[in-house]
Design a protein around this motif. Structure first.
Motif, PDB file in Angstrom:
ATOM      1  N   UNK A  26     -77.559 -33.391 -15.316  1.00 32.31           N
ATOM      2  CA  UNK A  26     -78.281 -32.297 -14.325  1.00 32.31           C
ATOM      3  C   UNK A  26     -79.565 -33.039 -14.197  1.00 32.31           C
ATOM      4  N   UNK A  27     -80.069 -34.028 -14.957  1.00 31.44           N
ATOM      5  CA  UNK A  27     -81.467 -34.501 -14.751  1.00 31.44           C
ATOM      6  C   UNK A  27     -81.413 -36.000 -14.082  1.00 31.44           C
ATOM      7  N   UNK A  28     -80.116 -36.340 -13.735  1.00 31.61           N
ATOM      8  CA  UNK A  28     -80.114 -37.790 -13.232  1.00 31.61           C
ATOM      9  C   UNK A  28     -80.599 -37.825 -11.870  1.00 31.61           C
ATOM     10  N   UNK A  29     -80.605 -36.923 -10.961  1.00 31.58           N
ATOM     11  CA  UNK A  29     -81.041 -36.960  -9.663  1.00 31.58           C
ATOM     12  C   UNK A  29     -81.371 -35.716  -9.052  1.00 31.58           C
ATOM     13  N   UNK A  30     -82.195 -35.676  -7.859  1.00 31.04           N
ATOM     14  CA  UNK A  30     -82.356 -34.243  -7.290  1.00 31.04           C
ATOM     15  C   UNK A  30     -81.125 -33.748  -6.699  1.00 31.04           C
ATOM     16  N   UNK A  31     -80.020 -34.375  -6.579  1.00 28.37           N
ATOM     17  CA  UNK A  31     -78.988 -33.753  -5.834  1.00 28.37           C
ATOM     18  C   UNK A  31     -77.785 -34.129  -6.812  1.00 28.37           C
ATOM     19  N   UNK A  32     -77.495 -33.317  -7.915  1.00 27.30           N
ATOM     20  CA  UNK A  32     -76.211 -33.613  -8.674  1.00 27.30           C
ATOM     21  C   UNK A  32     -75.172 -32.361  -8.652  1.00 27.30           C
ATOM     22  N   UNK A  33     -73.938 -32.974  -8.444  1.00 25.29           N
ATOM     23  CA  UNK A  33     -72.995 -31.917  -8.604  1.00 25.29           C
ATOM     24  C   UNK A  33     -72.223 -32.042  -9.787  1.00 25.29           C
ATOM     25  N   UNK A  34     -71.953 -30.809 -10.608  1.00 28.61           N
ATOM     26  CA  UNK A  34     -71.218 -30.767 -11.660  1.00 28.61           C
ATOM     27  C   UNK A  34     -70.031 -30.332 -11.393  1.00 28.61           C
ATOM     28  N   UNK A  35     -68.704 -30.869 -11.812  1.00 32.80           N
ATOM     29  CA  UNK A  35     -67.615 -30.336 -11.863  1.00 32.80           C
ATOM     30  C   UNK A  35     -66.500 -30.670 -12.952  1.00 32.80           C
ATOM     31  N   UNK A  36     -66.427 -29.561 -13.574  1.00 31.21           N
ATOM     32  CA  UNK A  36     -65.466 -29.606 -14.848  1.00 31.21           C
ATOM     33  C   UNK A  36     -63.954 -29.185 -14.594  1.00 31.21           C
ATOM     34  N   UNK A  37     -63.078 -29.675 -15.468  1.00 37.02           N
ATOM     35  CA  UNK A  37     -61.800 -29.725 -15.137  1.00 37.02           C
ATOM     36  C   UNK A  37     -61.253 -29.394 -16.651  1.00 37.02           C
ATOM     37  N   UNK A  38     -59.813 -28.636 -16.952  1.00 38.86           N
ATOM     38  CA  UNK A  38     -59.435 -28.733 -18.257  1.00 38.86           C
ATOM     39  C   UNK A  38     -58.416 -30.006 -18.359  1.00 38.86           C
ATOM     40  N   UNK A  39     -59.111 -31.258 -18.352  1.00 41.92           N
ATOM     41  CA  UNK A  39     -58.392 -32.554 -18.487  1.00 41.92           C
ATOM     42  C   UNK A  39     -58.999 -33.458 -19.670  1.00 41.92           C
ATOM     43  N   UNK A  40     -58.255 -34.601 -19.758  1.00 42.78           N
ATOM     44  CA  UNK A  40     -58.634 -35.332 -21.064  1.00 42.78           C
ATOM     45  C   UNK A  40     -60.175 -36.219 -20.673  1.00 42.78           C
ATOM     46  N   UNK A  41     -60.425 -36.932 -21.570  1.00 40.11           N
ATOM     47  CA  UNK A  41     -61.731 -37.600 -21.593  1.00 40.11           C
ATOM     48  C   UNK A  41     -61.667 -38.525 -20.273  1.00 40.11           C
ATOM     49  N   UNK A  42     -60.676 -39.258 -20.100  1.00 37.50           N
ATOM     50  CA  UNK A  42     -60.476 -39.630 -18.833  1.00 37.50           C
ATOM     51  C   UNK A  42     -59.685 -38.851 -17.743  1.00 37.50           C
ATOM     52  N   UNK A  43     -60.475 -38.272 -16.925  1.00 38.44           N
ATOM     53  CA  UNK A  43     -60.047 -37.309 -16.016  1.00 38.44           C
ATOM     54  C   UNK A  43     -58.812 -38.052 -15.164  1.00 38.44           C
ATOM     55  N   UNK A  44     -59.164 -39.251 -14.821  1.00 35.59           N
ATOM     56  CA  UNK A  44     -58.043 -39.855 -13.952  1.00 35.59           C
ATOM     57  C   UNK A  44     -56.748 -39.883 -14.603  1.00 35.59           C
ATOM     58  N   UNK A  45     -56.489 -39.539 -15.918  1.00 34.49           N
ATOM     59  CA  UNK A  45     -55.375 -39.813 -16.756  1.00 34.49           C
ATOM     60  C   UNK A  45     -54.595 -38.293 -17.110  1.00 34.49           C
ATOM     61  N   UNK A  46     -55.336 -37.282 -16.631  1.00 33.15           N
ATOM     62  CA  UNK A  46     -55.039 -35.903 -16.903  1.00 33.15           C
ATOM     63  C   UNK A  46     -53.485 -35.579 -16.316  1.00 33.15           C
ATOM     64  N   UNK A  47     -53.414 -34.362 -16.606  1.00 31.09           N
ATOM     65  CA  UNK A  47     -52.093 -33.783 -16.140  1.00 31.09           C
ATOM     66  C   UNK A  47     -52.198 -33.563 -14.548  1.00 31.09           C
ATOM     67  N   UNK A  48     -51.080 -33.696 -13.949  1.00 30.00           N
ATOM     68  CA  UNK A  48     -51.019 -33.729 -12.499  1.00 30.00           C
ATOM     69  C   UNK A  48     -51.741 -32.541 -11.855  1.00 30.00           C
ATOM     70  N   UNK A  49     -51.829 -31.491 -12.315  1.00 30.27           N
ATOM     71  CA  UNK A  49     -52.488 -30.279 -11.527  1.00 30.27           C
ATOM     72  C   UNK A  49     -54.043 -30.730 -11.618  1.00 30.27           C
ATOM     73  N   UNK A  50     -54.474 -31.157 -12.780  1.00 30.39           N
ATOM     74  CA  UNK A  50     -55.877 -31.714 -12.963  1.00 30.39           C
ATOM     75  C   UNK A  50     -56.304 -32.645 -12.103  1.00 30.39           C
ATOM     76  N   UNK A  51     -55.369 -33.729 -12.076  1.00 33.31           N
ATOM     77  CA  UNK A  51     -55.696 -34.659 -11.235  1.00 33.31           C
ATOM     78  C   UNK A  51     -55.713 -34.443  -9.740  1.00 33.31           C
TER      79      UNK A  51
END
Length: 355
Positions: A312-337
């Motif tokens: 939240x402190x990295x930039x004036x414009x930060x988007x936080x998005x959270x998903x029920x997935x693994x540490x590497x979200x790109x390797x999560x279950x299909x609906x999460x990906x």
């Protein structure tokens, strides 16, 4: 060199088909040698195979460079496809002493300062710029790669049009409370014996187990929402080179960890970026010693709440998005990906590609 086969690593001055297949090419980047000798990096690019009867007429709107995490390398074609669909050119970088860049006799993943990677990134960008010109640059980083991408953007103000973080390692589990004391001890040890192995315990490597075996070898019933995806790699198990992404990982060295803690300190005290940031992480973390379905739906490597807090402190414009997935979200279950790719596409359209 077994992962490469008889041909060995790709050439220095030309592209060659990558181990990922016809849509990907790679080339070796010559870097300055270090104490262990030659020290190359590897650049990978996505070359989409378009239908000649339905040619693409829309121009490229940005270029993305992906940076992997510790004990990792680039092997996620879906990420490249997502970027291409959003009208971006996609490149990935296997950093020195990782993945495609690892050479016999090297200490895997070892550097004693994160600034070292500026050379890897700069050499990659020099080639990228000759191919795509001055398109807006988006850096994408996973875990330690997210830390490196953030620090590079901080050291190069104005160079990055957007930063996408996938479970970025921005802080230790304990936040900043114990970092100064730990870094004092580590710094002292590292000055005398930089490759001293930091004790890290002999815990179960549930993360690798969940990736390699997938739900199919988990011993758990496949959830109802995943029944249509029995052939997906998240269900069957991801296929990757275990010489490059090693089960049980490898030792943590004192000087390397001291460099990481220095990066965390900068994140806390100094880093304020001038570009929009999309920081994605899991909805929860799971650190139990019990093998349970939560390993497939949680971050079992880093504390997701701490990642969100630091982001939240990295930039004036930060988007936080959270998903029920693994540490590497790109390797999560299909609906999460699917949710991750949709979020990235909409964010890129709003903050980078749509400008």
């Amino acid at each position: 060199m077994r992962p490469w086969g008889n041909d060995g690593p790709p050439p220095v001055n030309a592209w060659r088909e990558d181990i990922l297949g016809p849509q990907f090419e790679s080339r070796t980047l010559e870097l300055l040698p270090d104490d262990e000798g030659e020290c190359p990096a590897t650049l990978i690019r996505h070359v989409p195979t378009w239908d000649p009867d339905n040619p693409v007429t829309t121009p490229l709107r940005f270029v993305a460079l992906y940076i992997h995490g510790r004990n990792d390398y680039f092997f996620q074609p879906e990420l490249a496809h997502c970027i291409a669909a959003a009208q971006g050119a996609f490149y990935a970088l296997d950093l020195r002493k990782y993945g495609r860049s690892l050479r016999p006799g090297q200490t895997i993943g070892y550097v004693d300062t994160l600034v070292t990677y500026d050379e890897d990134i700069s050499e990659a960008l020099e080639i990228i710029r000759t191919e795509v010109g001055s398109l807006p640059l988006v850096l994408i980083g996973h875990s330690t790669g997210g830390l490196l991408a953030t620090l590079w953007a901080y050291r190069h103000p104005g160079a990055v049009a957007g930063l996408i973080l996938n479970s970025a390692w921005l802080e230790m589990h304990t936040m900043a409370s114990m970092r100064p004391a730990a870094q004092h001890v580590l710094g002292t040890i590292a000055s005398y014996k930089p490759t001293w192995e930091v004790p890290s315990g002999d815990g179960n490597d549930y993360y690798s187990r969940s990736l390699l075996g997938g739900w199919a070898e988990s011993g758990f019933d496949l959830p109802d929402d995943l029944q249509p995806y029995e052939d997906d790699p998240a269900i069957k198990g991801w296929d990757y080179v275990t010489e490059w992404k090693r089960p049980q990982s490898y030792p943590i060295f004192a000087a390397w960890l001291d460099a990481i803690l220095t990066g965390h300190s900068l994140i806390e005290k100094s880093v304020h970026l001038d570009c929009p940031v999309l920081s994605m992480m899991s909805t929860s973390s799971y650190f139990s010693h019990v093998w349970a379905p939560e390993v497939f739906r949680s971050d079992i490597v880093l504390d997701a709440n701490i990642i969100a807090e630091r982001s939240t402190h990295l930039s004036p414009l930060v988007t936080i998005a959270r998903f029920p997935g693994r540490h590497d979200l790109f390797l999560s279950d299909p609906p999460v990906r699917t949710q991750v790719w949709d979020t990235m596409t909409r964010w890129l359209t709003t903050f980078v590609a749509g400008k």
